[in-house]
Motif scaffolding. Structure first.
Motif, PDB file in Angstrom:
ATOM      1  N   GLU A 266      65.581-126.569  -0.282  1.00 42.91           N
ATOM      2  CA  GLU A 266      66.971-126.790  -0.113  1.00 42.91           C
ATOM      3  C   GLU A 266      67.688-126.796   1.411  1.00 42.91           C
ATOM      4  O   GLU A 266      68.433-127.374   1.735  1.00 42.91           O
ATOM      5  N   PHE A 267      67.366-125.785   2.044  1.00 45.50           N
ATOM      6  CA  PHE A 267      67.776-125.575   3.325  1.00 45.50           C
ATOM      7  C   PHE A 267      67.336-126.915   4.319  1.00 45.50           C
ATOM      8  O   PHE A 267      68.305-127.289   4.916  1.00 45.50           O
ATOM      9  N   LYS A 268      66.118-126.983   4.453  1.00 46.90           N
ATOM     10  CA  LYS A 268      65.533-128.165   5.384  1.00 46.90           C
ATOM     11  C   LYS A 268      66.177-129.404   4.642  1.00 46.90           C
ATOM     12  O   LYS A 268      66.342-130.395   5.464  1.00 46.90           O
ATOM     13  N   ALA A 269      66.389-129.720   3.429  1.00 46.34           N
ATOM     14  CA  ALA A 269      66.658-130.998   2.988  1.00 46.34           C
ATOM     15  C   ALA A 269      68.138-131.225   3.292  1.00 46.34           C
ATOM     16  O   ALA A 269      68.641-132.208   3.478  1.00 46.34           O
ATOM     17  N   SER A 270      68.940-130.118   3.134  1.00 43.57           N
ATOM     18  CA  SER A 270      70.496-130.193   3.288  1.00 43.57           C
ATOM     19  C   SER A 270      70.766-130.389   4.958  1.00 43.57           C
ATOM     20  O   SER A 270      71.446-131.352   5.278  1.00 43.57           O
ATOM     21  N   VAL A 271      70.041-129.557   5.717  1.00 44.26           N
ATOM     22  CA  VAL A 271      70.150-129.759   6.940  1.00 44.26           C
ATOM     23  C   VAL A 271      69.599-131.265   7.788  1.00 44.26           C
ATOM     24  O   VAL A 271      70.305-131.991   8.325  1.00 44.26           O
ATOM     25  N   SER A 272      68.504-131.551   6.868  1.00 43.84           N
ATOM     26  CA  SER A 272      68.109-133.088   7.369  1.00 43.84           C
ATOM     27  C   SER A 272      68.984-133.920   6.965  1.00 43.84           C
ATOM     28  O   SER A 272      69.165-134.962   7.857  1.00 43.84           O
ATOM     29  N   ASP A 273      69.520-134.037   5.870  1.00 44.75           N
ATOM     30  CA  ASP A 273      70.640-135.003   5.685  1.00 44.75           C
ATOM     31  C   ASP A 273      71.751-134.967   6.589  1.00 44.75           C
ATOM     32  O   ASP A 273      72.392-136.218   6.751  1.00 44.75           O
ATOM     33  N   ALA A 274      72.246-133.709   6.922  1.00 45.68           N
ATOM     34  CA  ALA A 274      73.278-133.575   7.749  1.00 45.68           C
ATOM     35  C   ALA A 274      73.126-134.140   9.362  1.00 45.68           C
ATOM     36  O   ALA A 274      73.926-134.715  10.054  1.00 45.68           O
ATOM     37  N   ALA A 275      71.787-133.905   9.533  1.00 44.50           N
ATOM     38  CA  ALA A 275      71.482-134.317  10.971  1.00 44.50           C
ATOM     39  C   ALA A 275      70.976-135.514  11.492  1.00 44.50           C
ATOM     40  O   ALA A 275      70.946-136.271  12.409  1.00 44.50           O
ATOM     41  N   ARG A 276      70.243-136.122  10.189  1.00 41.82           N
ATOM     42  CA  ARG A 276      69.610-137.592  10.464  1.00 41.82           C
ATOM     43  C   ARG A 276      70.525-138.642  10.977  1.00 41.82           C
ATOM     44  O   ARG A 276      69.836-139.590  11.739  1.00 41.82           O
TER      45      ARG A 276
ATOM     46  N   LEU B 269      75.012-125.998   6.826  1.00 41.94           N
ATOM     47  CA  LEU B 269      74.367-124.311   6.716  1.00 41.94           C
ATOM     48  C   LEU B 269      75.072-123.221   5.977  1.00 41.94           C
ATOM     49  O   LEU B 269      74.484-122.288   4.956  1.00 41.94           O
ATOM     50  N   ASP B 270      76.416-123.171   6.183  1.00 41.58           N
ATOM     51  CA  ASP B 270      77.313-122.331   5.667  1.00 41.58           C
ATOM     52  C   ASP B 270      77.138-122.414   4.012  1.00 41.58           C
ATOM     53  O   ASP B 270      77.074-121.770   3.125  1.00 41.58           O
ATOM     54  N   SER B 271      77.324-123.710   3.495  1.00 45.80           N
ATOM     55  CA  SER B 271      77.502-124.232   2.240  1.00 45.80           C
ATOM     56  C   SER B 271      75.971-123.773   1.462  1.00 45.80           C
ATOM     57  O   SER B 271      76.117-123.367   0.309  1.00 45.80           O
ATOM     58  N   VAL B 272      75.090-124.291   2.157  1.00 44.61           N
ATOM     59  CA  VAL B 272      73.455-123.810   1.692  1.00 44.61           C
ATOM     60  C   VAL B 272      73.445-122.328   1.210  1.00 44.61           C
ATOM     61  O   VAL B 272      73.037-122.034   0.180  1.00 44.61           O
ATOM     62  N   ILE B 273      73.919-121.603   2.188  1.00 48.17           N
ATOM     63  CA  ILE B 273      73.777-120.095   2.227  1.00 48.17           C
ATOM     64  C   ILE B 273      74.684-119.635   0.779  1.00 48.17           C
ATOM     65  O   ILE B 273      74.369-118.959   0.091  1.00 48.17           O
ATOM     66  N   LYS B 274      75.875-120.245   0.721  1.00 44.40           N
ATOM     67  CA  LYS B 274      76.572-119.775  -0.338  1.00 44.40           C
ATOM     68  C   LYS B 274      76.225-120.153  -1.632  1.00 44.40           C
ATOM     69  O   LYS B 274      76.303-119.689  -2.619  1.00 44.40           O
ATOM     70  N   ARG B 275      75.735-121.433  -1.733  1.00 42.99           N
ATOM     71  CA  ARG B 275      74.711-121.916  -3.009  1.00 42.99           C
ATOM     72  C   ARG B 275      73.505-120.974  -3.346  1.00 42.99           C
ATOM     73  O   ARG B 275      73.359-120.752  -4.538  1.00 42.99           O
ATOM     74  N   THR B 276      72.978-120.650  -2.341  1.00 45.94           N
ATOM     75  CA  THR B 276      71.794-119.878  -2.514  1.00 45.94           C
ATOM     76  C   THR B 276      72.471-118.678  -3.206  1.00 45.94           C
ATOM     77  O   THR B 276      71.715-117.883  -3.931  1.00 45.94           O
ATOM     78  N   GLU B 277      73.288-117.848  -2.652  1.00 47.99           N
ATOM     79  CA  GLU B 277      73.792-116.583  -3.135  1.00 47.99           C
ATOM     80  C   GLU B 277      74.345-116.653  -4.503  1.00 47.99           C
ATOM     81  O   GLU B 277      74.059-115.731  -5.376  1.00 47.99           O
ATOM     82  N   GLN B 278      74.815-117.880  -4.837  1.00 45.73           N
ATOM     83  CA  GLN B 278      75.598-117.914  -6.368  1.00 45.73           C
ATOM     84  C   GLN B 278      74.338-118.174  -7.294  1.00 45.73           C
ATOM     85  O   GLN B 278      74.271-117.706  -8.235  1.00 45.73           O
ATOM     86  N   LYS B 279      73.170-118.589  -6.961  1.00 49.75           N
ATOM     87  CA  LYS B 279      72.072-118.716  -7.706  1.00 49.75           C
ATOM     88  C   LYS B 279      71.223-117.585  -7.808  1.00 49.75           C
ATOM     89  O   LYS B 279      70.403-117.409  -8.779  1.00 49.75           O
ATOM     90  N   GLY B 280      71.310-116.636  -6.977  1.00 51.55           N
ATOM     91  CA  GLY B 280      70.887-115.386  -7.101  1.00 51.55           C
ATOM     92  C   GLY B 280      69.343-115.374  -7.398  1.00 51.55           C
ATOM     93  O   GLY B 280      68.568-116.000  -6.562  1.00 51.55           O
ATOM     94  N   GLN B 281      68.700-114.492  -8.393  1.00 51.41           N
ATOM     95  CA  GLN B 281      67.452-114.249  -8.604  1.00 51.41           C
ATOM     96  C   GLN B 281      66.897-115.481  -9.086  1.00 51.41           C
ATOM     97  O   GLN B 281      65.855-115.672  -9.594  1.00 51.41           O
ATOM     98  N   THR B 282      67.665-116.695  -9.590  1.00 53.96           N
ATOM     99  CA  THR B 282      67.144-117.641 -10.283  1.00 53.96           C
ATOM    100  C   THR B 282      66.389-118.660  -9.507  1.00 53.96           C
ATOM    101  O   THR B 282      65.935-119.450 -10.259  1.00 53.96           O
ATOM    102  N   ILE B 283      66.440-118.573  -8.187  1.00 50.57           N
ATOM    103  CA  ILE B 283      65.751-119.355  -7.268  1.00 50.57           C
ATOM    104  C   ILE B 283      64.722-118.786  -6.370  1.00 50.57           C
ATOM    105  O   ILE B 283      65.099-117.578  -6.033  1.00 50.57           O
ATOM    106  N   THR B 284      63.573-119.238  -6.253  1.00 49.12           N
ATOM    107  CA  THR B 284      62.860-118.659  -5.237  1.00 49.12           C
ATOM    108  C   THR B 284      62.866-118.787  -4.136  1.00 49.12           C
ATOM    109  O   THR B 284      63.362-119.650  -3.654  1.00 49.12           O
ATOM    110  N   PRO B 285      62.253-118.097  -2.899  1.00 47.03           N
ATOM    111  CA  PRO B 285      62.271-118.122  -1.748  1.00 47.03           C
ATOM    112  C   PRO B 285      61.882-119.546  -1.318  1.00 47.03           C
ATOM    113  O   PRO B 285      62.423-120.282  -0.462  1.00 47.03           O
TER     114      PRO B 285
END
Length: 280
Positions: free
Chosen positions: A199-209, A177-193
């Motif tokens: 990306e959040f759901k895909a990353s957490v899913s891979d970690a938990a499955r 989760l921390d890594s996802v937030i950091k990547r999201t901040e680095q991309k700034g306005q270039t990534i849509t909500p």
């Protein structure tokens, strides 16, 4: 657990249901975790198939509800009484786990754990009308740390896998989760909500499955709802229970106010500002 030679009767019954350590192919998932069967195992009387870890945990949860341990367990599928779990069948021999032989090491399943596990058997989306998840991503609310997330994750995972020691899993998911937030901040306005959410759901899913198997997708949705709610654990539980129409099994009043005879939940983290333009 000792290896035993299959009798003629056992061999005939097990011929078409050999065990292995990889997920079983086929249309029938494990009745407990709802995912593909991992480490095929069978109850010794009815021969219904489960993941080995799932059926062992099931026996512990059932035993925790009784003051005296039983040497048998009812199949969660057909209710037949069974004495052991057969697993590790390699074509000529198998291993046998007798019911409650190691129960003294089991996890104490609390009312809060039971309530959360029951939530996973309800229809998804019960809180969609209460918490607008899209605003959580649009207005950058993910930037606000949630001090209750670690405790909530621990309870959630304990309820789902019915084990007490889940710290490694919790810290793994928190790290993701921390890594996802950091990547999201680095991309700034270039990534849509919407892309942030994907990306959040895909990353957490891979970690938990690997740990939650068939319940992973629902777990990811629950994590997102808890974060988007802006509530502490007690207040979140109150909202959930109100929506389901259930009585609060924890009987807690923290985070709840009484107004005109009605219960109102008080948010502890933040309230969405619906007039926000999305800037901080």
């Amino acid at each position: 657990m000792e290896g035993l030679k299959l009798t003629g009767t056992m061999m005939n019954q097990s011929k078409d249901t050999s065990c292995n350590d990889s997920p079983s192919e086929g249309p029938n998932p494990c009745p407990i975790c709802l995912g593909p069967v991992v480490k095929d195992s069978y109850l010794d009387q009815c021969f219904h198939k489960f993941c080995y870890d799932c059926i062992v945990r099931w026996t512990k949860v059932v035993a925790s509800k009784h003051c005296r341990l039983s040497s048998t367990i009812k199949c969660p599928f057909c209710k037949t009484e069974n004495f052991s779990i057969v697993h590790g069948y390699d074509g000529s021999s198998f291993q046998q786990h007798y019911i409650n032989q190691d129960f003294g090491k089991s996890f104490s399943f609390s009312k809060a754990h039971k309530y959360r596990l029951q939530c996973y058997y309800t229809e998804p989306g019960i809180l969609n009308d209460k918490f607008n998840v899209s605003r959580y991503w649009k207005f950058h609310k993910y930037r606000q740390p949630n001090q209750w997330l670690q405790a909530w994750l621990r309870r959630e995972i304990q309820a789902l896998i019915q084990e007490e020691d889940v710290d490694i899993i919790v810290h793994h998911i928190l790290g993701v989760l921390d890594s996802v937030i950091k990547r999201t901040e680095q991309k700034g306005q270039t990534i849509t909500p919407e892309r942030k959410q994907e990306e959040f759901k895909a990353s957490v899913s891979d970690a938990a499955r690997p740990f939650l198997t068939g319940r992973t997708d629902r777990f990811v949705n629950e994590v997102e709802l808890f974060l988007a709610s802006g509530l502490n654990i007690e207040a979140y539980d109150e909202v959930y229970l109100q929506q389901l129409g259930w009585t609060n099994p924890m009987a807690t009043t923290e985070g709840v106010e009484e107004q005109n005879g009605h219960t109102h939940v008080v948010p502890y983290l933040y309230l969405f500002d619906y007039d926000s333009d999305g800037t901080d």
